[in-house]
Design a protein around this motif. Structure first.
Motif, PDB file in Angstrom:
ATOM      1  N   SER A  59       0.868  -1.266  -0.022  1.00 37.30           N
ATOM      2  CA  SER A  59      -0.062  -0.102   0.022  1.00 37.30           C
ATOM      3  C   SER A  59       0.665   1.178   0.060  1.00 37.30           C
TER       4      SER A  59
ATOM      5  N   LYS B 196       0.844   4.538   6.718  1.00 39.78           N
ATOM      6  CA  LYS B 196       0.101   5.082   5.789  1.00 39.78           C
ATOM      7  C   LYS B 196       0.702   6.650   5.822  1.00 39.78           C
TER       8      LYS B 196
ATOM      9  N   VAL C  73      -3.184  12.433   5.816  1.00 38.99           N
ATOM     10  CA  VAL C  73      -3.857  13.577   4.827  1.00 38.99           C
ATOM     11  C   VAL C  73      -4.336  14.808   5.162  1.00 38.99           C
TER      12      VAL C  73
ATOM     13  N   TRP D 187      -7.330  11.315   8.512  1.00 35.20           N
ATOM     14  CA  TRP D 187      -7.710  10.591   7.323  1.00 35.20           C
ATOM     15  C   TRP D 187      -6.423  10.188   6.874  1.00 35.20           C
TER      16      TRP D 187
ATOM     17  N   ARG E 266      -3.938   7.665   3.923  1.00 33.98           N
ATOM     18  CA  ARG E 266      -4.122   7.082   2.828  1.00 33.98           C
ATOM     19  C   ARG E 266      -2.751   6.598   2.502  1.00 33.98           C
TER      20      ARG E 266
ATOM     21  N   ASP F 151       0.344   5.295  -0.391  1.00 36.92           N
ATOM     22  CA  ASP F 151       0.859   5.877  -1.833  1.00 36.92           C
ATOM     23  C   ASP F 151       0.241   5.151  -2.953  1.00 36.92           C
TER      24      ASP F 151
ATOM     25  N   ASP G 220      -2.226   3.971  -5.035  1.00 33.47           N
ATOM     26  CA  ASP G 220      -3.807   4.179  -5.316  1.00 33.47           C
ATOM     27  C   ASP G 220      -4.413   2.872  -5.873  1.00 33.47           C
TER      28      ASP G 220
ATOM     29  N   THR H  22      -6.548  -0.119  -1.521  1.00 36.39           N
ATOM     30  CA  THR H  22      -7.519   0.853  -0.896  1.00 36.39           C
ATOM     31  C   THR H  22      -7.761   0.639   0.630  1.00 36.39           C
TER      32      THR H  22
ATOM     33  N   ASP I 180      -7.258   1.613   3.402  1.00 37.21           N
ATOM     34  CA  ASP I 180      -6.676   2.904   4.321  1.00 37.21           C
ATOM     35  C   ASP I 180      -8.054   3.495   4.585  1.00 37.21           C
ATOM     36  N   SER I 181      -8.087   4.855   4.859  1.00 35.94           N
ATOM     37  CA  SER I 181      -9.271   5.620   5.308  1.00 35.94           C
ATOM     38  C   SER I 181     -10.436   5.413   4.162  1.00 35.94           C
ATOM     39  N   ARG I 182     -10.245   5.093   3.013  1.00 39.90           N
ATOM     40  CA  ARG I 182     -11.531   5.208   2.284  1.00 39.90           C
ATOM     41  C   ARG I 182     -12.238   3.759   2.488  1.00 39.90           C
TER      42      ARG I 182
ATOM     43  N   ARG J  48      -2.951  14.929   0.374  1.00 41.10           N
ATOM     44  CA  ARG J  48      -3.584  14.899  -0.848  1.00 41.10           C
ATOM     45  C   ARG J  48      -4.997  15.950  -0.795  1.00 41.10           C
TER      46      ARG J  48
END
Length: 117
Positions: free
Chosen positions: A25, A65, A68, A76, A78, A80, A82, A85, A87-89, A117
């Motif tokens: 991730s 992570k 952000v 939040w 994330r 690096d 993309d 996913t 992460d916080s998503r 971001r």
């Protein structure tokens, strides 16, 4: 542990703590198998810092992570990469336990921060 209680993530003890990165991730910044040093005190976390955190929805999981933005009293975060996913998503707000300050193996050097971001 009481029945139904979630296990806690490992505690980070000491001012500098070694942590092993697992998973893709944080690529290309950090790779699976990289060993990093995490500072548990010092300056406050800023957007863009690479951090070690625990998601409130997954308290047993310690993650590396990028911070952000501040969110609901936590961060939040994330990865690096993309394409990944986890992460916080997916898991929401995280509580930061420390900042990654250096990679010491296998490619020693500082871990670069970048704007959030």
């Amino acid at each position: 542990m009481r029945t139904g209680e979630e296990p806690a993530a490992p505690a980070l003890r000491g001012p500098l703590v070694p942590v092993l990165v697992t998973g893709p991730s944080m690529a290309p910044t950090l790779r699976h198998g990289d060993a990093v040093l995490v500072r548990t005190g010092g300056r406050a976390v800023r957007p863009g810092d690479v951090v070690v955190a625990v998601f409130r929805s997954r308290p047993e999981l310690l993650v590396v992570k990028r911070a952000v933005r501040r969110h609901d009293g936590g961060w939040w975060v994330r990865g690096d990469n993309d394409l990944v996913t986890d992460d916080s998503r997916a898991y929401g707000v995280a509580d930061v336990r420390g900042r990654v300050v250096a990679r010491y193996w296998p490619r020693p050097g500082p871990v670069r921060n970048r704007p959030g971001r």
